[in-house]
Design a protein around this motif. Structure first.
Motif, PDB file in Angstrom:
ATOM      1  N   LYS A  49      30.410  -1.419  17.983  1.00  0.00           N
ATOM      2  CA  LYS A  49      30.630  -2.324  19.063  1.00  0.00           C
ATOM      3  C   LYS A  49      30.116  -3.747  18.578  1.00  0.00           C
ATOM      4  CE  LYS A  49      29.968   0.856  22.729  1.00  0.00           C
ATOM      5  NZ  LYS A  49      29.010   1.053  24.028  1.00  0.00           N
ATOM      6  N   ASP A  50      29.577  -4.013  17.298  1.00  0.00           N
ATOM      7  CA  ASP A  50      29.122  -5.257  17.036  1.00  0.00           C
ATOM      8  C   ASP A  50      29.470  -5.349  15.513  1.00  0.00           C
ATOM      9  OD1 ASP A  50      27.699  -7.489  16.077  1.00  0.00           O
ATOM     10  OD2 ASP A  50      25.816  -6.981  17.102  1.00  0.00           O
ATOM     11  N   ASP A  51      30.400  -6.333  15.057  1.00  0.00           N
ATOM     12  CA  ASP A  51      30.806  -6.339  13.514  1.00  0.00           C
ATOM     13  C   ASP A  51      30.135  -7.501  12.771  1.00  0.00           C
ATOM     14  OD1 ASP A  51      32.140  -8.173  14.758  1.00  0.00           O
ATOM     15  OD2 ASP A  51      34.054  -7.621  14.071  1.00  0.00           O
ATOM     16  N   HIS A  52      29.153  -8.131  13.291  1.00  0.00           N
ATOM     17  CA  HIS A  52      28.503  -9.384  12.633  1.00  0.00           C
ATOM     18  C   HIS A  52      27.720  -9.181  11.371  1.00  0.00           C
ATOM     19  CE1 HIS A  52      30.268 -11.945  15.974  1.00  0.00           C
ATOM     20  NE2 HIS A  52      29.703 -10.865  16.964  1.00  0.00           N
ATOM     21  N   ARG A  53      27.402  -7.929  11.334  1.00  0.00           N
ATOM     22  CA  ARG A  53      26.783  -7.553  10.055  1.00  0.00           C
ATOM     23  C   ARG A  53      27.870  -7.614   8.761  1.00  0.00           C
ATOM     24  NH1 ARG A  53      22.154  -2.843  11.403  1.00  0.00           N
ATOM     25  NH2 ARG A  53      20.634  -4.379  12.596  1.00  0.00           N
ATOM     26  N   LYS A  54      27.594  -8.416   7.932  1.00  0.00           N
ATOM     27  CA  LYS A  54      28.436  -8.546   7.003  1.00  0.00           C
ATOM     28  C   LYS A  54      28.045  -7.834   5.583  1.00  0.00           C
ATOM     29  CE  LYS A  54      31.682 -10.113   9.427  1.00  0.00           C
ATOM     30  NZ  LYS A  54      32.817  -9.283  10.050  1.00  0.00           N
ATOM     31  N   LEU A  55      26.864  -8.311   5.224  1.00  0.00           N
ATOM     32  CA  LEU A  55      26.028  -7.741   3.977  1.00  0.00           C
ATOM     33  C   LEU A  55      24.724  -7.039   4.302  1.00  0.00           C
ATOM     34  CD1 LEU A  55      26.895 -10.885   1.536  1.00  0.00           C
ATOM     35  CD2 LEU A  55      28.122  -8.531   1.729  1.00  0.00           C
ATOM     36  N   SER A  56      24.462  -6.159   3.716  1.00  0.00           N
ATOM     37  CA  SER A  56      23.073  -5.353   3.893  1.00  0.00           C
ATOM     38  C   SER A  56      22.211  -5.825   2.695  1.00  0.00           C
ATOM     39  CB  SER A  56      23.388  -3.788   3.764  1.00  0.00           C
ATOM     40  OG  SER A  56      24.016  -3.328   5.161  1.00  0.00           O
ATOM     41  N   VAL A  57      20.988  -6.223   2.609  1.00  0.00           N
ATOM     42  CA  VAL A  57      20.071  -6.557   1.779  1.00  0.00           C
ATOM     43  C   VAL A  57      18.800  -5.946   1.642  1.00  0.00           C
ATOM     44  CG1 VAL A  57      21.261  -8.760   1.244  1.00  0.00           C
ATOM     45  CG2 VAL A  57      19.571  -8.527   3.032  1.00  0.00           C
ATOM     46  N   ILE A  58      18.281  -5.174   0.853  1.00  0.00           N
ATOM     47  CA  ILE A  58      17.351  -4.448   0.572  1.00  0.00           C
ATOM     48  C   ILE A  58      16.275  -4.946  -0.437  1.00  0.00           C
ATOM     49  CG2 ILE A  58      16.083  -2.217   0.628  1.00  0.00           C
ATOM     50  CD1 ILE A  58      18.834  -1.198   1.646  1.00  0.00           C
ATOM     51  N   CYS A  59      15.275  -5.321  -0.322  1.00  0.00           N
ATOM     52  CA  CYS A  59      14.415  -5.578  -1.354  1.00  0.00           C
ATOM     53  C   CYS A  59      13.160  -4.845  -1.376  1.00  0.00           C
ATOM     54  CB  CYS A  59      13.703  -7.185  -1.252  1.00  0.00           C
ATOM     55  SG  CYS A  59      13.006  -7.620  -2.738  1.00  0.00           S
ATOM     56  N   TYR A  60      12.741  -4.139  -2.619  1.00  0.00           N
ATOM     57  CA  TYR A  60      11.867  -3.222  -2.639  1.00  0.00           C
ATOM     58  C   TYR A  60      10.511  -3.697  -2.943  1.00  0.00           C
ATOM     59  CZ  TYR A  60      15.726  -0.069  -2.137  1.00  0.00           C
ATOM     60  OH  TYR A  60      16.939   0.569  -1.764  1.00  0.00           O
ATOM     61  N   LEU A  61       9.350  -3.180  -2.281  1.00  0.00           N
ATOM     62  CA  LEU A  61       8.097  -3.487  -2.633  1.00  0.00           C
ATOM     63  C   LEU A  61       7.196  -2.452  -2.950  1.00  0.00           C
ATOM     64  CD1 LEU A  61       7.682  -5.319   0.927  1.00  0.00           C
ATOM     65  CD2 LEU A  61       8.583  -6.358  -1.249  1.00  0.00           C
ATOM     66  N   ASN A  62       7.468  -1.608  -3.970  1.00  0.00           N
ATOM     67  CA  ASN A  62       6.935  -0.414  -4.408  1.00  0.00           C
ATOM     68  C   ASN A  62       6.456  -0.592  -5.935  1.00  0.00           C
ATOM     69  OD1 ASN A  62       7.529   0.989  -1.846  1.00  0.00           O
ATOM     70  ND2 ASN A  62       9.481   0.761  -2.589  1.00  0.00           N
ATOM     71  N   ASP A  63       5.164  -0.397  -6.232  1.00  0.00           N
ATOM     72  CA  ASP A  63       4.729  -0.704  -7.667  1.00  0.00           C
ATOM     73  C   ASP A  63       4.862   0.842  -8.076  1.00  0.00           C
ATOM     74  OD1 ASP A  63       4.147  -3.281  -7.073  1.00  0.00           O
ATOM     75  OD2 ASP A  63       2.078  -3.075  -6.619  1.00  0.00           O
ATOM     76  N   HIS A  64       5.055   0.789  -9.337  1.00  0.00           N
ATOM     77  CA  HIS A  64       4.859   1.909 -10.416  1.00  0.00           C
ATOM     78  C   HIS A  64       5.654   3.086 -10.054  1.00  0.00           C
ATOM     79  CE1 HIS A  64       1.807  -0.474 -12.236  1.00  0.00           C
ATOM     80  NE2 HIS A  64       1.110  -0.498 -11.199  1.00  0.00           N
ATOM     81  N   TRP A  65       7.059   2.732  -9.331  1.00  0.00           N
ATOM     82  CA  TRP A  65       7.730   3.851  -8.705  1.00  0.00           C
ATOM     83  C   TRP A  65       8.422   4.450  -9.933  1.00  0.00           C
ATOM     84  CZ3 TRP A  65       7.809   4.781  -3.417  1.00  0.00           C
ATOM     85  CH2 TRP A  65       8.505   5.566  -3.153  1.00  0.00           C
TER      86      TRP A  65
END
Length: 205
Positions: A127-143
């Motif tokens: 019902k809401d198409d305003h999200r165009k791009l997903s962005v994820i930035c990770y904060l995990n050390d030594h994965w």
């Protein structure tokens, strides 16, 4: 240097619908965010994440098990503001090169306790198409591989697993790429957000 990173992201989006950019945040910048009041002093303000939006929001731990806290650009900590400002620069670059009409972003801090996950889904609401791009930035050390917690993207003819390593940004089409978060053996931290074609209103999240 960031222009080169922005260019790789734009090229990936244009060619594949997704892009992966390592060192979008430096290790020092990641450390500053992890050690900021946003994560340390206000952990009790993280809320169980739900499915859907506003009146349709539902909590279902069989689908997702993360905890979130929305970031407000007007009162975010200085370390978090570094990331938000860089995201704003990315929006400007993508608009200039891909001729999109992106306006704003919404971002939350995300904590996945060990063993939790997020089942396969699409980020754009029905019902809401305003999200165009997903962005994820990770904060995990030594994965490491054995820690699990990969982002699994479902592409046309394959799946692609991405480890949540420190400073890595993943950007993809919110309306096209289904994805899931696999369980991990340790806590998993990220800044998760969406780039919108309208001005964000955090009051309604």
């Amino acid at each position: 240097m960031m222009d080169e990173t922005f260019e790789r992201i734009a090229d990936g989006l244009a060619e594949h619908g997704y892009a992966i950019a390592d060192l979008f945040l430096s290790q020092a910048e990641v450390d500053a965010i992890r050690n900021s009041a946003d994560f340390l002093q206000e952990a009790d303000q993280f809320k169980k994440a739900g499915i859907g939006k506003q009146n349709d929001l539902q909590i279902n731990e069989a689908i997702r098990g993360d905890y979130i806290r929305w970031l407000d650009k007007n009162n975010a900590s200085v370390p978090a503001k570094v990331y938000l400002d860089r995201l704003q620069e990315l929006i400007g670059y993508i608009n200039r090169t891909l001729f999109l009409s992106l306006k704003d972003y919404e971002v939350h801090m995300t904590i996945y306790p060990a063993g939790t996950f997020y089942k396969r889904h699409l980020d754009q609401f029905k019902k809401d198409d305003h999200r165009k791009l997903s962005v994820i930035c990770y904060l995990n050390d030594h994965w490491q591989d054995e820690h699990g917690g990969q982002l699994r993207m479902y592409l046309d003819n394959e799946t692609k697993d991405i480890l949540p390593v420190s400073g890595r940004l993943v950007c993809f089409r919110s309306d096209q790429i289904e994805h899931e978060v696999l369980p991990a053996t340790r806590e998993r931290l990220s800044l998760t957000g969406w780039i919108l074609d309208q001005v964000a209103d955090l009051r309604h999240l």
